[in-house]
Motif scaffolding. Structure first.
Motif, PDB file in Angstrom:
ATOM      1  N   ILE A 157       0.860  -1.182   0.000  1.00  0.00           N
ATOM      2  CA  ILE A 157       0.000   0.000   0.000  1.00  0.00           C
ATOM      3  C   ILE A 157       0.895   1.229   0.000  1.00  0.00           C
ATOM      4  N   GLU A 158       0.635   2.142  -0.929  1.00  0.00           N
ATOM      5  CA  GLU A 158       1.371   3.400  -0.997  1.00  0.00           C
ATOM      6  C   GLU A 158       0.630   4.451  -0.186  1.00  0.00           C
ATOM      7  N   LYS A 159       1.343   5.068   0.787  1.00  0.00           N
ATOM      8  CA  LYS A 159       0.703   6.007   1.711  1.00  0.00           C
ATOM      9  C   LYS A 159       0.895   7.465   1.292  1.00  0.00           C
ATOM     10  N   GLY A 160       1.948   7.725   0.475  1.00  0.00           N
ATOM     11  CA  GLY A 160       2.228   9.090   0.041  1.00  0.00           C
ATOM     12  C   GLY A 160       3.615   9.167  -0.555  1.00  0.00           C
ATOM     13  N   TYR A 161       4.011  10.359  -1.019  1.00  0.00           N
ATOM     14  CA  TYR A 161       5.356  10.516  -1.539  1.00  0.00           C
ATOM     15  C   TYR A 161       5.794  11.972  -1.460  1.00  0.00           C
ATOM     16  N   THR A 162       7.099  12.156  -1.525  1.00  0.00           N
ATOM     17  CA  THR A 162       7.677  13.490  -1.579  1.00  0.00           C
ATOM     18  C   THR A 162       8.519  13.603  -2.842  1.00  0.00           C
ATOM     19  N   ALA A 163       8.587  14.808  -3.383  1.00  0.00           N
ATOM     20  CA  ALA A 163       9.458  15.118  -4.514  1.00  0.00           C
ATOM     21  C   ALA A 163      10.135  16.443  -4.191  1.00  0.00           C
TER      22      ALA A 163
END
Length: 347
Positions: free
Chosen positions: A106-112
């Motif tokens: 499960i992907e909860k979020g990301y930063t770039a």
């Protein structure tokens, strides 16, 4: 708890027809500390779906650019609002916060660089185990902060399908029993100034003995307002993994033809009324095909030794025409002076 729709109509057929590649937590989950090295290649069409495909990408060009994606132990930057994650994937300049369990990813979020995205309804990326014929869908929603100032809301859905299996022919290696996974992700992003629709279609090939995909083809289509859509395509190889993989389908003759010259598949197996076969030749050569019973008695010469051109060749055998009774048979392929025996079972 995530809710998703799972279909598995073809699992029984798939498991009966070949020693397939099945994605599992033990064999395919992210491992902290892994450094995933990939090479960019020219984009090619993904080919057909279904069983016993032969994907010939032997002549694709590698542009020389390499990328390093890492599975981190700790985030380089905290992502507020995200909890219960146990894996971090740094990929293409983005750091994805994942929760990886024996049930799936499960992907909860990301930063770039200038973006921080948190899912209020996370994205289900994978379920374990996952085999040919399985498909699941999921909906997701979240919000993104852009440069810490403006915010965008997004929502969409994802469909993941194990849509094909077969032999994957790459420039330096031929891999048997590969599983292709198709991921379609569509999302609507709304910010104070505009709205965008983004659709991503990604094809990933997994081979037995390899933890991560060996080939990935990705197409992204983004449309903002009334503007024309922007389409970008990318592709990469990842065969430089520590792997114990199966190269080319089962050969019984120790003097069998080298893996870089051809590939063979027979399906369905077991069969009832008929079965098909196909084979790939990397160069022109004489081919003879004959069917034998379990005692080695010749039943029929399917193809007399004649010169066959480079490429993919197919054929079909009808059980009724040859009066085949239930039992075991052997289909013998002779490629010039090399032999491959394929065992087939009549139900």
């Amino acid at each position: 708890m995530k809710k998703y729709i799972l279909f598995a109509a073809a699992i029984a057929m798939a498991s009966a027809s070949f020693a397939q590649c099945v994605l599992t937590y033990t064999n395919n989950a992210l491992i902290k500390g892994d450094n995933i090295l990939t090479k960019d290649i020219q984009f090619v069409e993904p080919g057909n779906a279904g069983p016993n495909q032969i994907w010939d990408y032997s002549k694709i060009s590698i542009d020389g650019n390499s990328s390093s994606n890492q599975v981190l132990s700790n985030p380089t930057a905290e992502l507020k609002g995200v909890s219960e994650y146990n894996a971090l994937l740094n990929e293409g300049g983005r750091e994805f916060y994942m929760n990886v369990t024996s049930d799936g990813i499960i992907e909860k979020g990301y930063t770039a660089k200038d973006i921080a995205l948190v899912y209020s309804d996370p994205v289900l990326k994978m379920i374990y185990p996952f085999a040919f014929g399985q498909i699941f869908t999921d909906k997701y929603a979240g919000s993104a902060s852009i440069m810490g100032i403006s915010k965008a809301e997004l929502a969409g859905d994802i469909t993941v399908t194990a849509d094909a299996f077969g032999t994957l022919i790459l420039p330096d290696v031929t891999l048997a029993n590969t599983l292709r996974v198709k991921t379609e992700k569509t999302g609507l992003e709304v910010n104070p100034c505009s709205s965008s629709v983004v659709r991503i279609v990604r094809y990933s090939w997994y081979a037995p003995g390899y933890r991560y995909p060996v080939l990935v083809l990705s197409t992204t289509e983004s449309k903002t307002g009334i503007k024309e859509p922007v389409i970008t395509k990318s592709a990469f190889l990842n065969v430089q993994q520590n792997a114990n993989a199966v190269t080319v389908t089962s050969f019984t003759d120790p003097q069998s033809l080298a893996a870089d010259e051809f590939a063979v598949s027979v399906y369905p197996n077991p069969f009832s009324d008929r079965f098909s076969f196909n084979y790939f030749l990397r160069k022109q050569m004489p081919v003879n095909i004959a069917l034998y019973d379990v005692n080695g008695k010749l039943i029929s010469i399917i193809r007399q030794a004649d010169i066959q051109a480079e490429g993919i060749h197919t054929g079909e055998i009808e059980a009724g025409q040859l009066s085949l009774t239930p039992g075991m048979y052997y289909l013998k392929f002779t490629f010039k002076d090399k032999v491959v025996m394929k065992k087939v079972v009549k139900l």
